[in-house]
Design a protein around this motif. Structure first.
Motif, PDB file in Angstrom:
ATOM      1  N   VAL A   9     114.997  28.306  60.951  1.00  0.00           N
ATOM      2  CA  VAL A   9     115.360  27.072  61.322  1.00  0.00           C
ATOM      3  C   VAL A   9     114.309  26.248  60.619  1.00  0.00           C
ATOM      4  O   VAL A   9     113.208  26.356  60.542  1.00  0.00           O
ATOM      5  N   THR A  10     114.650  25.216  59.566  1.00  0.00           N
ATOM      6  CA  THR A  10     114.160  24.516  58.784  1.00  0.00           C
ATOM      7  C   THR A  10     113.725  23.087  59.537  1.00  0.00           C
ATOM      8  O   THR A  10     114.760  22.382  59.747  1.00  0.00           O
ATOM      9  N   LEU A  11     112.651  22.707  59.810  1.00  0.00           N
ATOM     10  CA  LEU A  11     112.351  21.471  60.093  1.00  0.00           C
ATOM     11  C   LEU A  11     111.799  20.626  59.117  1.00  0.00           C
ATOM     12  O   LEU A  11     110.441  20.732  58.565  1.00  0.00           O
ATOM     13  N   ASN A  12     112.504  19.637  58.601  1.00  0.00           N
ATOM     14  CA  ASN A  12     111.976  18.605  57.516  1.00  0.00           C
ATOM     15  C   ASN A  12     111.437  17.505  58.268  1.00  0.00           C
ATOM     16  O   ASN A  12     112.274  16.523  59.091  1.00  0.00           O
TER      17      ASN A  12
ATOM     18  N   ILE B 225     113.066  14.997  61.043  1.00  0.00           N
ATOM     19  CA  ILE B 225     112.926  15.695  62.632  1.00  0.00           C
ATOM     20  C   ILE B 225     111.559  15.682  62.757  1.00  0.00           C
ATOM     21  O   ILE B 225     110.672  16.381  62.000  1.00  0.00           O
ATOM     22  N   THR B 226     111.058  15.232  63.687  1.00  0.00           N
ATOM     23  CA  THR B 226     109.355  15.145  63.844  1.00  0.00           C
ATOM     24  C   THR B 226     109.193  15.995  65.186  1.00  0.00           C
ATOM     25  O   THR B 226     107.873  16.086  65.830  1.00  0.00           O
ATOM     26  N   ALA B 227     110.125  16.255  66.013  1.00  0.00           N
ATOM     27  CA  ALA B 227     109.924  16.799  67.403  1.00  0.00           C
ATOM     28  C   ALA B 227     111.154  18.025  67.544  1.00  0.00           C
ATOM     29  O   ALA B 227     112.373  17.712  67.300  1.00  0.00           O
TER      30      ALA B 227
ATOM     31  N   THR C  41     107.654  22.193  70.584  1.00  0.00           N
ATOM     32  CA  THR C  41     107.619  22.478  72.149  1.00  0.00           C
ATOM     33  C   THR C  41     107.883  23.998  72.265  1.00  0.00           C
ATOM     34  O   THR C  41     109.060  24.255  71.935  1.00  0.00           O
ATOM     35  N   LEU C  42     106.957  24.719  72.798  1.00  0.00           N
ATOM     36  CA  LEU C  42     107.348  26.089  72.920  1.00  0.00           C
ATOM     37  C   LEU C  42     108.303  26.300  74.417  1.00  0.00           C
ATOM     38  O   LEU C  42     108.422  25.318  74.941  1.00  0.00           O
ATOM     39  N   PRO C  43     109.039  27.398  74.490  1.00  0.00           N
ATOM     40  CA  PRO C  43     110.070  27.506  75.280  1.00  0.00           C
ATOM     41  C   PRO C  43     109.609  27.463  76.443  1.00  0.00           C
ATOM     42  O   PRO C  43     108.429  28.017  77.080  1.00  0.00           O
TER      43      PRO C  43
ATOM     44  N   ILE D 241     101.947  20.417  65.432  1.00  0.00           N
ATOM     45  CA  ILE D 241     101.409  20.504  66.781  1.00  0.00           C
ATOM     46  C   ILE D 241     102.068  21.170  67.593  1.00  0.00           C
ATOM     47  O   ILE D 241     103.418  20.967  67.567  1.00  0.00           O
ATOM     48  N   ILE D 242     101.689  22.249  68.341  1.00  0.00           N
ATOM     49  CA  ILE D 242     102.479  23.000  68.936  1.00  0.00           C
ATOM     50  C   ILE D 242     101.961  22.648  70.550  1.00  0.00           C
ATOM     51  O   ILE D 242     101.010  23.020  71.024  1.00  0.00           O
TER      52      ILE D 242
END
Length: 242
Positions: A144-147, A151-153, A174-176, A200-201
């Protein structure tokens, strides 16, 4: 006494003395059902417009009897694929759907009244139903690509492999929630920009390496996996490169 039907495959089980002159037709239909169960392929774009309900029709071929189902279409909301209750099934799902540029919707495979599994984006997953709940058997992971320009979250699911492009903005992943032991998420700095715009995780109430703070990635080129151990250790590094 009329025919009955098998629990899992809905094959017609003819009672002795019944269906005179129809045995050939019934047998051929049963063979077609067995062929569908062992080699059947279905490509469905239904998730582009709504949830997909799989049917197990008595004494007939039906979409829920296919072995391999390719999911296509563009998601406009979180979607569910529903397997009937009370039937034990093994199905392979290929997620070939598209998401929009700003919202990454989820696909959950479940029974009508039980629990299920969320398919990681782009994955191919073998799942099985015990008649009550759907569980994961085997999985080929996708990406999954987060650009960050759109997409910031993002909330990760078990099995995600995330290519994070933070060229434009920081991204929070955000972790599962309620992870099971062995749940895993991979993170990759897709453009070498974590130093300028961090990833940020969010630990989502679980520890990360026993710590109680979120994890901020600030080194360009980082790539690593987090694996969930237990509620004490939380998420631990499986690999760590920077």
């Amino acid at each position: 006494m009329a025919s009955s039907f098998s629990t899992n495959s809905k094959l017609e089980l003819v009672t002795t003395g019944e269906k005179a002159g129809l045995w050939g037709t019934i047998t051929n239909t049963n063979l077609q059902i067995l062929e569908q169960l062992s080699t059947g392929y279905l490509s469905s774009a239904q998730l582009g417009s709504g949830d997909l309900t799989l049917a197990l029709d008595n004494g007939a071929t039906s979409n829920g009897k296919n072995l391999y189902i390719k999911l296509t279409g563009t998601l406009g909301a979180n979607r569910s694929v529903t397997i009937p209750d009370s039937a034990e099934r093994v199905i392979v799902f290929e997620d070939a759907t598209s998401r929009g540029t700003s919202t990454l919707y989820t696909i959950t495979v479940k029974t009508v009244s039980g629990s299920g599994v969320v398919l990681p984006i782009g994955s191919t997953s073998l799942v099985y139903s015990d008649g009550t709940n759907v569980s994961l058997g085997l999985r080929k992971q996708g990406y999954v690509t987060l650009n960050s320009s759109t997409i910031t979250a993002y909330t990760a699911v078990d099995g995600d492999q995330i290519l994070a492009n933070t060229t434009a903005n920081p991204i929070t992943v955000t972790l599962p929630a309620s992870p099971a032991t062995g749940a895993e998420v991979l993170f990759v700095d897709a453009r070498g920009t974590f130093a300028n715009n961090n990833l940020i995780i969010n630990r989502n109430s679980q520890p990360i390496n026993t710590g109680t703070s979120n994890l901020t990635l600030t080194t360009n080129g980082q790539a690593f996996s987090l694996v969930y151990v237990d509620s004490t250790r939380g998420w631990a590094y499986k690999t760590n490169t920077a």
